[in-house]
Scaffold this motif. Structure first.
Motif, PDB file in Angstrom:
ATOM      1  N   GLN A 598       0.522  -1.351   0.292  1.00 35.14           N
ATOM      2  CA  GLN A 598       0.352   0.008   0.268  1.00 35.14           C
ATOM      3  C   GLN A 598       1.088   1.274   0.270  1.00 35.14           C
ATOM      4  O   GLN A 598       0.640   1.868  -0.743  1.00 35.14           O
ATOM      5  CB  GLN A 598      -0.661  -0.349   0.955  1.00 35.14           C
ATOM      6  CG  GLN A 598      -1.631  -1.397   1.323  1.00 35.14           C
ATOM      7  CD  GLN A 598      -3.112  -0.387  -0.479  1.00 35.14           C
ATOM      8  OE1 GLN A 598      -3.485   0.127  -0.171  1.00 35.14           O
ATOM      9  NE2 GLN A 598      -3.119  -1.614  -0.673  1.00 35.14           N
ATOM     10  N   GLY A 599       1.860   1.116   0.721  1.00 34.75           N
ATOM     11  CA  GLY A 599       2.811   2.585   0.632  1.00 34.75           C
ATOM     12  C   GLY A 599       3.075   2.717  -0.518  1.00 34.75           C
ATOM     13  O   GLY A 599       3.490   4.175  -0.635  1.00 34.75           O
ATOM     14  N   MET A 600       4.076   1.844  -0.993  1.00 33.98           N
ATOM     15  CA  MET A 600       4.504   1.567  -2.553  1.00 33.98           C
ATOM     16  C   MET A 600       3.660   2.733  -3.654  1.00 33.98           C
ATOM     17  O   MET A 600       3.712   3.175  -4.293  1.00 33.98           O
ATOM     18  CB  MET A 600       4.951   0.253  -3.608  1.00 33.98           C
ATOM     19  CG  MET A 600       5.738   1.099  -4.479  1.00 33.98           C
ATOM     20  SD  MET A 600       6.404  -0.997  -4.774  1.00 33.98           S
ATOM     21  CE  MET A 600       4.647  -2.374  -5.077  1.00 33.98           C
ATOM     22  N   LEU A 601       2.484   2.053  -3.707  1.00 35.10           N
ATOM     23  CA  LEU A 601       1.413   2.379  -4.896  1.00 35.10           C
ATOM     24  C   LEU A 601       0.733   3.792  -3.959  1.00 35.10           C
ATOM     25  O   LEU A 601       0.275   4.911  -4.880  1.00 35.10           O
ATOM     26  CB  LEU A 601       0.140   1.175  -4.688  1.00 35.10           C
ATOM     27  CG  LEU A 601       0.550   0.184  -4.778  1.00 35.10           C
ATOM     28  CD1 LEU A 601      -1.114  -0.704  -4.682  1.00 35.10           C
ATOM     29  CD2 LEU A 601       0.619  -0.231  -6.225  1.00 35.10           C
ATOM     30  N   ALA A 644       1.667   1.190 -16.763  1.00 34.70           N
ATOM     31  CA  ALA A 644       2.041  -0.020 -17.251  1.00 34.70           C
ATOM     32  C   ALA A 644       3.090  -0.430 -15.680  1.00 34.70           C
ATOM     33  O   ALA A 644       3.634  -1.194 -15.126  1.00 34.70           O
ATOM     34  CB  ALA A 644       3.435  -0.287 -18.268  1.00 34.70           C
ATOM     35  N   LEU A 645       4.402   1.077 -15.387  1.00 37.93           N
ATOM     36  CA  LEU A 645       5.188   0.628 -13.708  1.00 37.93           C
ATOM     37  C   LEU A 645       3.815   0.790 -12.749  1.00 37.93           C
ATOM     38  O   LEU A 645       4.239  -0.717 -12.368  1.00 37.93           O
ATOM     39  CB  LEU A 645       5.168   1.977 -13.648  1.00 37.93           C
ATOM     40  CG  LEU A 645       6.888   2.280 -13.806  1.00 37.93           C
ATOM     41  CD1 LEU A 645       7.341   3.839 -13.979  1.00 37.93           C
ATOM     42  CD2 LEU A 645       7.685   1.761 -13.694  1.00 37.93           C
ATOM     43  N   ALA A 646       2.848   1.136 -12.609  1.00 40.17           N
ATOM     44  CA  ALA A 646       2.030   1.033 -11.646  1.00 40.17           C
ATOM     45  C   ALA A 646       1.488  -0.192 -11.194  1.00 40.17           C
ATOM     46  O   ALA A 646       1.630  -1.308 -10.548  1.00 40.17           O
ATOM     47  CB  ALA A 646       0.585   1.546 -11.508  1.00 40.17           C
ATOM     48  N   ILE A 647       0.632  -1.054 -12.435  1.00 41.40           N
ATOM     49  CA  ILE A 647       0.275  -2.832 -12.405  1.00 41.40           C
ATOM     50  C   ILE A 647       1.295  -3.093 -12.418  1.00 41.40           C
ATOM     51  O   ILE A 647       1.924  -4.645 -10.854  1.00 41.40           O
ATOM     52  CB  ILE A 647      -0.486  -2.599 -13.851  1.00 41.40           C
ATOM     53  CG1 ILE A 647      -2.128  -2.101 -14.470  1.00 41.40           C
ATOM     54  CG2 ILE A 647      -0.906  -4.583 -14.345  1.00 41.40           C
ATOM     55  CD1 ILE A 647      -2.175  -2.419 -15.254  1.00 41.40           C
ATOM     56  N   MET A 648       3.152  -3.239 -12.581  1.00 43.39           N
ATOM     57  CA  MET A 648       3.637  -4.448 -12.064  1.00 43.39           C
ATOM     58  C   MET A 648       4.371  -4.453 -11.267  1.00 43.39           C
ATOM     59  O   MET A 648       4.566  -5.334 -10.772  1.00 43.39           O
ATOM     60  CB  MET A 648       4.865  -4.031 -13.190  1.00 43.39           C
ATOM     61  CG  MET A 648       6.327  -4.695 -13.658  1.00 43.39           C
ATOM     62  SD  MET A 648       7.821  -3.997 -14.562  1.00 43.39           S
ATOM     63  CE  MET A 648       8.157  -2.282 -14.041  1.00 43.39           C
TER      64      MET A 648
END
Length: 676
Positions: A598-601, A644-648
């Motif tokens: 969650q922190g990364m998103l 694309a970055l978020a999904i990866m």
């Protein structure tokens, strides 16, 4: 921006036999080996095949996107689909204009709105009194008064109009869909991946695609806000329906209750409070997006914040940001109180007094509305007293003082992180050959996340290469990784501290709760005041935005460790430090991994918005796409790269979470304390 996306565990499946410890050790060794080989190869091959693209250069794909935008714009009068979308846009514009003339803009030929500020405040207070009680009515009255006293009455009303129009449409669509999901496994299996995808994406990337079909303005702001705010009400409504006791369902079925009766008389009443929580989350998401929609000419408080940030006017940005914070707290507290109140069972005497009070206050509200239509002073919010000017001057003074007196401290922090962590990592990732970085990402995704993560990573890397923004994507990835690392360090320190001390928890948790309702846009203002426009400013804003959720998740994960296990460790003579490091942290691994996910998103969502304050890379390109017509295609391509970055990143973290969760369960079963 999003809810938990941790991969669900499959119920009913027996855990496979526990793997040997050597398997975990070998996985860590493989990851370490990949990173060591990468570091050596990157040093040797530094600067080769990095696929840079100058700020003004465009690839063929980006030119095609720009041409597509031009074609759609020229076909608005001839395409039946675009004409249909145009009718929707016109209808939304008409509703928004009607509401604006009702409460905030002159309703010609009247020189003032149909209902003046006194009438608007009276009606808002009465609504809050009816659904949430007198305390929330007082809070609502003070909040509305603050909007005017700080000089943003009209902008605040515009933000509320966009928010409530979007929320109304969300509820009309979302609650029935949530009920459907709650009663149908097939609907759940179809819609869950779509909702996962929508909740993974940063809010920023919703903007440009919407402008392709709805242009810019109020209608586009409403559409993008409702798309962003729709998933929470669907998910939480479905959860509420599914949470109704099976025994209750079976008992009603044995009495011959039909499906429609079951829904109306059992499931909806018992899920009412949960559904209101979903409404709360949808309202907060809508407010967050409504402020960001200023990038596509959406009206409201987002516009003054953007203009102030562009001109580095910290005082005005802080004042408008304060109004957004007040609005967020007001909406959150009122809907939360309404949720609690929905389950109250007042006595007949209390109900009679409540209806008398509502009738009396309703009469007062009507009188205020009539007076605000009759008297000009009660129609337009008075200029005096003006709290906005002294507050802005105070914020400017604080910012100037920090620049003059704390620059050595803030500069030292910025330089330490920038030269000690950010620059070396960016040199390693963004200045290495693209194929080498791609191989490393593919290898790590397989080791950490498994086959699904591997396939997702390959597809996402292909998308990033296809849009022609590899190096900018790697710079954004670097900032996200640095901010996530710092966020998790902070979350582990404060989360463990909160879990160990009730006093610390009582002090910090209300602060974290309040921080979680603040839209991300607002966090840019203090970060800009402290560190000026740089990449580090966006990283600081990302840390501040992501920390509340990460800290609370770490704290809750530590607290969920069985007291029996801790007592067994204490009886074995373990010290406090040993219990934390040898028992609580390992057994809370699943929750800590969720906090990291969650922190990364959250960090990623803020880093891309940070393009407005000097972060550069993909976030700046999206912003440039809004402001420069010739860069629209490049901005849209940057939005695709962000997706694309978020999904990866999300899928890689999900795979790691699922594996570690299974490992954690096995380790618990084999823990020396498990049998105690």
């Amino acid at each position: 921006m999003s809810t938990a996306t941790l991969a669900p565990e499959e119920p009913g499946l027996e855990a496979p036999p526990p793997p040997p410890e050597e398997r975990q050790t070998s996985k860590a060794a493989i990851v370490a080996a990949i990173l060591v080989v990468f570091a050596i190869a990157a040093t040797i091959l530094n600067g080769r095949d990095t696929r840079p693209l100058a700020r003004s250069d465009l690839t063929g794909f980006q030119n095609w996107l720009g041409d597509l935008s031009d074609k759609l714009e020229s076909a608005r009068d001839s395409s039946a689909i675009l004409q249909g979308l145009g009718h929707i846009s016109d209808a939304l514009d008409s509703v928004a204009q009607f509401l604006a003339e009702l409460v905030s803009e002159p309703a010609l030929p009247r020189p003032v709105p149909e209902i003046g500020w006194l009438g608007v405040i009276a009606v808002a207070v009465w609504i809050a009194l009816a659904i949430a009680g007198w305390r929330m009515a007082v809070l609502t009255g003070l909040s509305f008064a603050a909007f005017g006293l700080f000089g943003f009455w009209t902008a605040s009303m515009e933000t509320l109009i966009v928010t409530f129009m979007s929320v109304a449409i969300c509820l009309v669509i979302g609650i029935p869909v949530g009920i459907w999901m709650g009663r149908s496994r097939r609907a759940t299996s179809v819609l869950t991946p779509i909702l996962d995808g929508l909740q993974t994406l940063p809010s920023f990337v919703y903007l440009l695609p919407i402008t392709l079909f709805f242009s810019i303005g109020v209608a586009a702001a409403v559409i993008v806000t409702l798309i962003y705010a729709l998933p929470p009400v669907i998910r939480i409504s479905a959860h509420g329906i599914r949470s109704v006791s099976k025994e209750t369902i079976e008992a009603m079925q044995s009495l011959g209750t039909s499906r429609s009766q079951m829904l109306r008389k059992v499931q909806l009443p018992m899920a009412k409070r949960t559904i209101i929580v979903g409404v709360n989350q949808t309202i907060m998401a809508a407010l967050s997006m409504a402020t960001i929609a200023a990038f596509i000419d959406g009206p409201g408080l987002g516009k003054p914040v953007i203009k102030a940030l562009e001109s580095l006017d910290v005082g005005r940005a802080a004042t408008a940001g304060l109004c957004i914070v007040i609005m967020a707290i007001m909406l959150d507290r009122v809907t939360t109180a309404a949720s609690i109140r929905s389950e109250a069972l007042p006595s007949a005497h209390s109900r009679r007094n409540r209806w008398i009070g509502l009738a009396a206050s309703g009469v007062v509200a009507i009188v205020c509305v009539v007076l605000s239509r009759q008297y000009l002073d009660l129609a337009t919010f008075p200029d005096k007293p003006d709290l906005g000017r002294p507050f802005a001057e105070g914020a400017d003074s604080v910012s100037t003082w920090l620049s003059d007196n704390a620059a050595s401290v803030t500069g030292a922090i910025k330089d330490a992180i920038t030269y000690g962590l950010l620059n070396p990592l960016q040199e390693l990732i963004a200045q290495s050959p693209w194929w080498l970085v791609a191989l490393v990402l593919i290898g790590l995704s397989y080791v950490l996340g498994g086959l699904r993560s591997l396939v997702t990573t390959i597809v996402c890397i292909g998308v990033i290469l296809g849009v022609g923004l590899w190096q900018d994507s790697m710079v954004t990835l670097t900032m996200t990784l640095v901010a996530t690392i710092l966020t998790m360090v902070l979350a582990l320190v404060l989360g463990v501290w909160m879990a160990q001390s009730r006093g610390v928890d009582m002090v910090l948790r209300p602060v974290l709760d309040a921080a979680q309702v603040v839209p991300p846009f607002v966090y840019l203002v203090p970060a800009l005041a402290l560190f000026d426009p740089t990449r580090f400013t966006a990283i600081v804003a990302g840390i501040v935005y992501a920390s509340p959720v990460a800290i609370k998740l770490v704290c809750d994960a530590i607290r969920d460790v069985s007291p029996t296990v801790i007592e067994a460790a204490e009886s074995a003579g373990s010290s406090r430090w040993q219990i934390i490091t040898k028992v609580q942290l390992p057994m809370a691994r699943k929750g800590i991994q969720l906090a990291a996910n969650q922190g990364m998103l959250y960090v990623f969502a803020m880093v891309v918005i940070g393009g407005l304050v000097g972060a550069g890379a993909l976030g700046y390109l999206v912003y440039a796409g809004f402001t420069q017509a010739e860069l629209f295609g490049k901005g849209l391509a940057a939005g695709i790269a962000i997706v694309a970055l978020a999904i990866m990143l999300d899928r890689m973290a999900q795979g790691t979470s699922a594996r570690r969760a299974r490992t954690g369960n096995r380790r618990f079963l084999r823990s020396p304390f498990a049998g105690s």
